[in-house]
Motif scaffolding. Structure first.
Motif, PDB file in Angstrom:
ATOM      1  N   ARG A  84      30.891  57.819  -0.649  1.00 57.67           N
ATOM      2  CA  ARG A  84      31.724  57.215  -1.749  1.00 57.67           C
ATOM      3  C   ARG A  84      31.254  56.028  -2.354  1.00 57.67           C
ATOM      4  NH1 ARG A  84      36.438  53.913  -1.970  1.00 57.67           N
ATOM      5  NH2 ARG A  84      38.180  54.570  -3.147  1.00 57.67           N
ATOM      6  N   VAL A  85      30.324  55.073  -1.480  1.00 56.70           N
ATOM      7  CA  VAL A  85      29.817  53.953  -2.303  1.00 56.70           C
ATOM      8  C   VAL A  85      28.947  54.345  -3.460  1.00 56.70           C
ATOM      9  CG1 VAL A  85      28.431  52.020  -1.953  1.00 56.70           C
ATOM     10  CG2 VAL A  85      30.161  52.777  -0.264  1.00 56.70           C
ATOM     11  N   GLU A  86      28.042  55.433  -3.165  1.00 59.53           N
ATOM     12  CA  GLU A  86      27.027  55.756  -4.092  1.00 59.53           C
ATOM     13  C   GLU A  86      27.814  56.667  -5.372  1.00 59.53           C
ATOM     14  OE1 GLU A  86      23.297  57.152  -1.317  1.00 59.53           O
ATOM     15  OE2 GLU A  86      24.534  58.557  -1.603  1.00 59.53           O
ATOM     16  N   ILE A  87      28.893  57.103  -5.003  1.00 61.80           N
ATOM     17  CA  ILE A  87      29.675  57.644  -6.160  1.00 61.80           C
ATOM     18  C   ILE A  87      30.047  56.563  -7.183  1.00 61.80           C
ATOM     19  CG2 ILE A  87      31.538  59.168  -6.940  1.00 61.80           C
ATOM     20  CD1 ILE A  87      31.587  60.659  -4.409  1.00 61.80           C
ATOM     21  N   ILE A  88      30.675  55.535  -6.511  1.00 60.02           N
ATOM     22  CA  ILE A  88      31.333  54.581  -7.378  1.00 60.02           C
ATOM     23  C   ILE A  88      30.021  53.757  -8.069  1.00 60.02           C
ATOM     24  CG2 ILE A  88      32.286  52.179  -7.180  1.00 60.02           C
ATOM     25  CD1 ILE A  88      33.966  53.425  -4.870  1.00 60.02           C
ATOM     26  N   GLU A  89      29.088  53.418  -7.392  1.00 67.46           N
ATOM     27  CA  GLU A  89      27.906  53.226  -8.126  1.00 67.46           C
ATOM     28  C   GLU A  89      27.455  53.790  -9.432  1.00 67.46           C
ATOM     29  OE1 GLU A  89      24.893  52.647  -5.275  1.00 67.46           O
ATOM     30  OE2 GLU A  89      25.684  50.620  -4.366  1.00 67.46           O
ATOM     31  N   ALA A  90      27.250  54.964  -9.206  1.00 67.37           N
ATOM     32  CA  ALA A  90      27.000  55.996 -10.263  1.00 67.37           C
ATOM     33  C   ALA A  90      28.023  55.875 -11.534  1.00 67.37           C
ATOM     34  CB  ALA A  90      26.776  57.441  -9.624  1.00 67.37           C
ATOM     35  N   VAL A  91      29.257  55.898 -10.915  1.00 68.17           N
ATOM     36  CA  VAL A  91      30.261  55.781 -12.053  1.00 68.17           C
ATOM     37  C   VAL A  91      30.210  54.521 -12.637  1.00 68.17           C
ATOM     38  CG1 VAL A  91      32.852  55.344 -12.354  1.00 68.17           C
ATOM     39  CG2 VAL A  91      31.864  57.540 -10.971  1.00 68.17           C
ATOM     40  N   GLU A  92      30.011  53.373 -11.895  1.00 71.09           N
ATOM     41  CA  GLU A  92      29.882  51.933 -12.490  1.00 71.09           C
ATOM     42  C   GLU A  92      28.540  51.970 -13.564  1.00 71.09           C
ATOM     43  OE1 GLU A  92      29.340  49.341  -9.427  1.00 71.09           O
ATOM     44  OE2 GLU A  92      31.519  49.354  -8.897  1.00 71.09           O
ATOM     45  N   ASP A  93      27.521  52.509 -13.323  1.00 69.62           N
ATOM     46  CA  ASP A  93      26.452  52.745 -14.325  1.00 69.62           C
ATOM     47  C   ASP A  93      26.886  53.273 -15.502  1.00 69.62           C
ATOM     48  OD1 ASP A  93      24.814  51.152 -12.542  1.00 69.62           O
ATOM     49  OD2 ASP A  93      23.689  53.064 -11.791  1.00 69.62           O
ATOM     50  N   ALA A  94      27.572  54.459 -15.086  1.00 68.14           N
ATOM     51  CA  ALA A  94      27.919  55.255 -16.298  1.00 68.14           C
ATOM     52  C   ALA A  94      28.984  54.542 -17.207  1.00 68.14           C
ATOM     53  CB  ALA A  94      28.680  56.495 -15.968  1.00 68.14           C
ATOM     54  N   GLY A  95      29.996  53.875 -16.571  1.00 66.56           N
ATOM     55  CA  GLY A  95      30.931  53.027 -17.191  1.00 66.56           C
ATOM     56  C   GLY A  95      30.382  51.880 -18.129  1.00 66.56           C
ATOM     57  N   ARG A  96      28.976  51.207 -17.682  1.00 64.77           N
ATOM     58  CA  ARG A  96      28.481  50.150 -18.436  1.00 64.77           C
ATOM     59  C   ARG A  96      27.877  50.813 -19.673  1.00 64.77           C
ATOM     60  NH1 ARG A  96      27.344  47.906 -13.288  1.00 64.77           N
ATOM     61  NH2 ARG A  96      25.525  49.419 -12.952  1.00 64.77           N
ATOM     62  N   HIS A  97      27.590  52.128 -19.604  1.00 59.97           N
ATOM     63  CA  HIS A  97      26.776  52.888 -21.005  1.00 59.97           C
ATOM     64  C   HIS A  97      28.195  53.169 -21.695  1.00 59.97           C
ATOM     65  CE1 HIS A  97      24.949  55.996 -23.238  1.00 59.97           C
ATOM     66  NE2 HIS A  97      25.886  56.496 -23.000  1.00 59.97           N
ATOM     67  N   VAL A  98      29.277  53.631 -21.335  1.00 61.23           N
ATOM     68  CA  VAL A  98      30.665  53.994 -22.116  1.00 61.23           C
ATOM     69  C   VAL A  98      30.934  52.718 -22.710  1.00 61.23           C
ATOM     70  CG1 VAL A  98      32.758  54.584 -21.803  1.00 61.23           C
ATOM     71  CG2 VAL A  98      31.146  55.854 -20.638  1.00 61.23           C
ATOM     72  N   SER A  99      30.881  51.640 -22.113  1.00 58.92           N
ATOM     73  CA  SER A  99      31.562  50.275 -22.505  1.00 58.92           C
ATOM     74  C   SER A  99      30.465  49.929 -23.899  1.00 58.92           C
ATOM     75  CB  SER A  99      31.934  49.300 -21.688  1.00 58.92           C
ATOM     76  OG  SER A  99      32.786  49.300 -20.657  1.00 58.92           O
ATOM     77  N   HIS A 100      29.245  50.061 -23.536  1.00 54.09           N
ATOM     78  CA  HIS A 100      28.446  49.371 -24.750  1.00 54.09           C
ATOM     79  C   HIS A 100      28.528  50.432 -25.582  1.00 54.09           C
ATOM     80  CE1 HIS A 100      24.642  48.356 -26.317  1.00 54.09           C
ATOM     81  NE2 HIS A 100      24.313  49.508 -26.562  1.00 54.09           N
ATOM     82  N   GLN A 101      28.740  51.717 -25.722  1.00 56.59           N
ATOM     83  CA  GLN A 101      28.997  52.943 -26.948  1.00 56.59           C
ATOM     84  C   GLN A 101      30.191  52.176 -27.553  1.00 56.59           C
ATOM     85  OE1 GLN A 101      25.527  53.789 -26.541  1.00 56.59           O
ATOM     86  NE2 GLN A 101      26.630  55.218 -28.019  1.00 56.59           N
TER      87      GLN A 101
END
Length: 203
Positions: free
Chosen positions: A85-102
């Motif tokens: 679960r922790v690794e899933i959350i970390e992956a989503v957080e990384d993707a979230g930073r990309h989405v926010s930047h866009q």
């Protein structure tokens, strides 16, 4: 109106260009940041249903990633579903930073316009006052008509710079807050999906 614009000199041309650019960015952001484009209604619930029914084939997930920013984050979580679960959350957080930047990328232009417009107005003011002093040196202070042009340019460009900058700042803050609100909603829905994907990893 034309007389007011022309009295501002060359600086007014740049201010008008900045105004037009700001208006285009604002219109584009209003269209692109609609909730149905960012967080489509019922998408979160539908994806959770798919996950429970094991309808998570690669083609389905690929279409989900292209659906919307929310879909992209959910697809990221699904692709990491075999991890902790922790690794899933970390992956989503990384993707979230990309989405926010866009989502915020066009807003950098609004911020730049809000900062540059008053400076251009100040530049026009300086140029106008230079004309005033040049006319004073040549004609003295007795001829008001010789001074009016420079004073008019100084006042017009100052006002124009503020007219461009003030609404631009307001729209910039509005869109920043809108993106922040949408990000919170996306985080909540993705966390619900993660809980449904990896219930055994809750801690």
């Amino acid at each position: 109106m034309f007389e007011i614009v022309s009295s501002g000199g060359v600086v007014m041309i740049f201010l008008l260009l900045l105004m037009a650019l700001a208006m285009m960015i604002v219109a584009e952001r209003f269209w692109s940041l609609r909730n149905k484009e960012i967080i489509p209604k019922k998408l979160g619930k539908d994806v959770i249903k798919w996950s429970r029914k094991k309808q998570l084939d690669e083609a389905h997930v690929a279409r989900l990633a292209e659906n919307s920013p929310l879909g992209y984050l959910m697809a990221t979580a699904i692709n990491q579903r075999d991890r902790d679960r922790v690794e899933i959350i970390e992956a989503v957080e990384d993707a979230g930073r990309h989405v926010s930047h866009q989502l915020e990328k066009p807003l950098h232009w609004l911020q730049a316009i809000a900062e540059v417009a008053p400076l251009l107005g100040l530049l026009g003011t300086v140029i106008g006052m230079m004309k005033v002093f040049a006319n004073i040196m040549e004609f003295g202070v007795g001829d008001a008509n010789q001074l009016a042009g420079g004073i008019s340019q100084a006042l017009t460009t100052t006002a124009a710079g503020l007219i461009v900058a003030i609404p631009t700042v307001l729209f910039y803050r509005y869109f920043k807050n809108r993106i922040a609100d949408q990000t919170i909603v996306m985080e909540q829905q993705v966390m619900q999906l993660i809980d449904s994907l990896a219930p055994v990893h809750k801690s």
